[in-house]
Design a protein around this motif. Sequence first.
Motif, PDB file in Angstrom:
ATOM      1  N   CYS A 144      11.475   3.023  71.616  1.00  0.00           N
ATOM      2  CA  CYS A 144      11.639   4.462  71.440  1.00  0.00           C
ATOM      3  C   CYS A 144      11.169   4.931  70.081  1.00  0.00           C
ATOM      4  O   CYS A 144      11.572   5.982  69.614  1.00  0.00           O
ATOM      5  N   ASP A 145      10.378   4.114  69.406  1.00  0.00           N
ATOM      6  CA  ASP A 145       9.779   4.529  68.140  1.00  0.00           C
ATOM      7  C   ASP A 145      10.829   4.799  67.085  1.00  0.00           C
ATOM      8  O   ASP A 145      10.707   5.693  66.269  1.00  0.00           O
TER       9      ASP A 145
ATOM     10  N   LEU B 179       8.326   4.908  75.385  1.00  0.00           N
ATOM     11  CA  LEU B 179       7.685   6.209  75.245  1.00  0.00           C
ATOM     12  C   LEU B 179       6.798   6.463  76.446  1.00  0.00           C
ATOM     13  O   LEU B 179       6.041   5.593  76.869  1.00  0.00           O
TER      14      LEU B 179
ATOM     15  N   CYS C  25      14.417   8.869  73.748  1.00  0.00           N
ATOM     16  CA  CYS C  25      13.023   8.530  74.051  1.00  0.00           C
ATOM     17  C   CYS C  25      12.245   9.751  74.522  1.00  0.00           C
ATOM     18  O   CYS C  25      11.384   9.659  75.380  1.00  0.00           O
TER      19      CYS C  25
ATOM     20  N   ARG D   3       5.938   8.920  65.075  1.00  0.00           N
ATOM     21  CA  ARG D   3       6.694   9.889  65.856  1.00  0.00           C
ATOM     22  C   ARG D   3       6.052  11.254  65.745  1.00  0.00           C
ATOM     23  O   ARG D   3       5.704  11.716  64.698  1.00  0.00           O
TER      24      ARG D   3
ATOM     25  N   CYS E 108      10.290  11.958  72.667  1.00  0.00           N
ATOM     26  CA  CYS E 108       9.465  12.505  71.588  1.00  0.00           C
ATOM     27  C   CYS E 108       8.316  13.350  72.123  1.00  0.00           C
ATOM     28  O   CYS E 108       7.800  14.188  71.413  1.00  0.00           O
TER      29      CYS E 108
ATOM     30  N   CYS F   7      13.582   8.387  68.335  1.00  0.00           N
ATOM     31  CA  CYS F   7      13.405   9.563  69.162  1.00  0.00           C
ATOM     32  C   CYS F   7      14.621   9.714  70.038  1.00  0.00           C
ATOM     33  O   CYS F   7      14.971   8.809  70.763  1.00  0.00           O
TER      34      CYS F   7
END
Length: 879
Positions: free
Chosen positions: A24-25, A272, A31, A875, A33, A28
Amino acid sequence: MSMFIRFRKWWLLGALWLMTAMACDGGCSGCSCLAPIPGGYPVPKLMDNSTQIRLTSSGIDFIEQNLGPIVSSLLPTGLSFDVPPTETSVAVIGKVEVCKSGSGCKLNATIKQVNLLPRSTDNLDINIALDLKGQIKPVKVGFLGTCTIDVDIVNKPVKAPLKFKNHAKTKRMQFDIGKVDVKLDDKDFKIKDCFIGSVVELLSFLKSLIVDQLTKQFDLNKILQEQIQNFSRQPCKDNPAVCPTSLGYQCNSEKLCQDPGTKEYAPNVLGLEGIMDAGALFGGLAPGLDAKMDLGLIAGGKVGAPYVDPQSTGLRVGIMGGAQSKQNSCVPLTQPPPVLPIQDIEFINANDYKGEKFHVGIGVAKLFLDTSLWSAFNAGVLCISLGTDTVDQISTGTLGVLIQSLSTLTNGKNMPVILSLRPEQAPTLDIGEGVYKDDGSGKLTLDRPLLNVTLKDFSIDIYAFYFDRYARVLTITTDVQLPIGLSVAFDAKSGKAQLVPILGDLAKAFTNVRVTNTEPIADDPKAIADALPVLIGALGGQLGSALKPFDLFDPKDLRGFELKIKKITGVTPFTGPCNIPADKGGCYQFLGIFADLGFNPAAAGGGKPIVFSTDTWASVYKKNSPTWQSFVATHGQVSRPAPEVTLQVGGMGPDGQGANLEYSYRVDGGFWSPWHNINLITVSDPRFWLVGKHKIEVVSRVIGEVSSQDPTPAVVEFMMDPYAPKVSARMNPATSHVTFIASDEVTPEDKIEFAFNVNGGPYTNWSAMRTFDFAAYDGVDFELNIEARDEEGNIGRATLKRSALTPASSGNGSGQGAGLDAPDGPELGSHGRESLPGAGSGCNCNLWGASEEGAMGMAIMTIFVAMTLHLMGRRKKRA
C-alpha cells in the motif's frame, strides 16, 4: 467489542504488517491512493514477481519481540473485554445467570509472548501466551445464592494457524484462519463470596457448566473467521466500478464485489490498483498537464506459489505489477515492453545476501520499471512546455550566450521564451550497483550509478517572443543519459524516512547534440551544439525544487515499525542490452533494497515518532569565482572551470558533541548531495554562473542514524557575480565634463567605484567620483581610460578618445550633452568581460545570464529523476 475482536488488530499485524504496508505504499489509507480503474487492472497484463519481498527469520524474531509494545500502544487502557450476559437453567439448582446485572464483568488480558512459526510452504502458526485476570460478577446460581468468579489464568497457550493462498481467478493473495486452539478448564476459575461457596466449590459439575458457557461465548474460530471475511472481501462502497467485472464480479447490496452466479466474493486488493495522475508530477511547472496511467501493484501471483520457507523460517510475498496508458498525441506510437516471466530473486528464500544479514529484502524487477517508464512516456508525461511564466529565469536574456543573435531578434530587450520538450523515443532504464566513491577527503561522489536513464533523440523546441508573437528560433535534439543514485533522508515534520535522488556527473549526460531549424538566428549551430552539454544544470535549483523526495513507510502506518535501509543495489546480473559500462559495474535484473527493522513505541499508537536530532551550522570558508571568459570558450572545449564555494560546516549531536556527524547540502533548493563526513565541503555547481544571490542549505545527522537528521537546515547565502560592470561615458561640452556611467547586474549604481587615467598616466584612487574635467585639454586630443569596480571586486574598463566624443549639437549650457557608450575592454585580473567570438561588434553586450540557458538540460534531468522515483512507488494524491 470483545477481546477477541481486538485480537485481529495485533496478531494479524504481526504476520501481515510488512506485506500489506509495502503493497500500500507505506501509508495510503485503505490502499486508495489512486482513482479506481473501471473493472480493475486486467489480470492477464499483470506480471508475476514484479516486486518481491522477503522477511527473514531475524525479521520475524524482531517482530515477535516487539508485538507486546504494539498491543500496549494500540490499547493504552489495556487489552480488556466485557463478559457478555448469559443465562441457562440447570436441573435441581434452577436458573443460572452470569452478568445479567451490574457492571463488574470485565477481564483484562496481557500478551506474554508471541511466536510466529513457519510450518509449511503456505502455513504459519501464530502461538500466543496469554494472561487473563479479573472477576465475573454477579453470578446467580439458582437457590444457592449470588457468587463471584475470580479469573486468574497465567500463560494460557493460544494457537492460530494462518494459511496463505492465491485466488484462482484474480490471482490475489488471500489468507485464512484455521481452527484456533485454546482450552479453558475449571482450574482457571475460583468461586467465592456466596454463603454456600464451599459447597459450590465441591460441585465441580457447576464449575464445568460455567466454563462451558464461557467457552461458548468466546468462540474464537467464529469471531476470527468473521473478521477475516470482513477484511479479505473487496469493498465497493465508495465506487462500484472497482469490482473486476471482466471476471464476473459485481457490486452487491452489501457493497462487496461478488459473483452473482457462484456467490463467491472477490478477494480484497492488498496493494495498489488505480489510475495515477502522472501529470501532477510537474503541476508546478506545467499546470494542466494531462498524463494519466493505470498502475497495478497487487500481492499475489501464480496459484500454488510458496509463501513460507520452513527451512529458513522466513516469509516471502510476490507482488503482481503492471502499468499501461493511452497514447498521448504529443508522443509517437511505440510498442510497450513485452510481458515476460520474471524469475525469483536470488534472496527470496535466504536470510542474508552475499553474507550480509537483513530483516527485509525488496526486489523490484527491471521489466516492471521499464513498463512503468514506457507507460508514463506514452501518457505524455514528458510533453512539457517551460516558459517565463512558470520559471522566470527562462528568457532571451537567459539564453544570451547560447543564442547570441537573440538580442537582434528582440531589439536588445529581455523577452519571454518557451522551451517545448518533445520526446521521440521511449526512455529506457538500467539498474546498476549504486556505489559512491570517497575522493580521499571524505567527500562522496556517485561512482557507479544505481539507475541510468537513457532517452534517444530528445528534442527541445525553443520559442522566443518577438514581433509581437512567439516563433521558433531553433530545435535542439540530443541523446540523454542520466546517472542517478538514491540516498535516505528523514523528514522530522512527518516523521518519515525518505528516498532522495543523487545525481552523478552530468558532464557527459548529453551526447550527439544536433541543432536544426535555425533560420531566424545567425549563430553557428555547431557552436550551440558544443555549448549545450556545458550549460546543463544552470537552473537545477528552480526546476529541481519542483520535485520532492518520496516517503518511505510511515512508522504510524506500520504501528511503530521502521525500515532502516542498509543497502540499495542491483541484484542478479543482466545479460541484455546495457548502457552502464562494465568498468562501472554493468547492469542488473532487479533493484534490491535491504533493510533492518526498528521500532518506535511512540509511533505505534499513531502518535509522532520520538526522534533526537542534531543541530547544524555552516559558513562560507572560501569562494572562487572564475572569469566569465573562462566559461565562454571556443569550439570543442569539453570542460570549463566552474565557480565554487568552500563551506565550513559543523554541528552538535544528541550527545552534545560535534563528532561522528555527516553532512548533506543542496544548492538553490535543488537536489541533495550524498552524505559527507568532512567539515570543509567544496561545492562546485553550474548554477553559480547565474549572477546574484545563491543559497546553500546544509543538514547534519549522526553517521548512519537517519532519524537524527537536523529538521532545520543551516542556510548560507552568498553572492556570485563574475561579471564586471558595463562602462560608458557622456560628455557635456557646456561644462567640459565627461560623466562616467556604469551599470552592474548585482551592485547598485551608487555603490560602483571609479578610477581613471589620461594618456596612460597613473590611475586615480578608487572613489565615487564620476566626472572628468577636460578643460585643460581644450583643442587637444586625449585618451581617457576608465575603470569601474563593483562590490565583488570585478573591474570593467572603457577607453575613450577625445576624437570619439563628438557632440550631437553645439551645446547650450543645459547640461544635456551628447555621449557615447564605450565598449568594454579586456578584463584586468580575474574579472571582467569581452565580446564573444562571432557576436558582432560586442559593444556593451549585456551577458549577465551567461549560463542560465541550462534550463532545457535540467528540465530533462528533472523529468527523468521524477519518473524513476515515481515509478518506484511514490504516493500520489487521489485523482
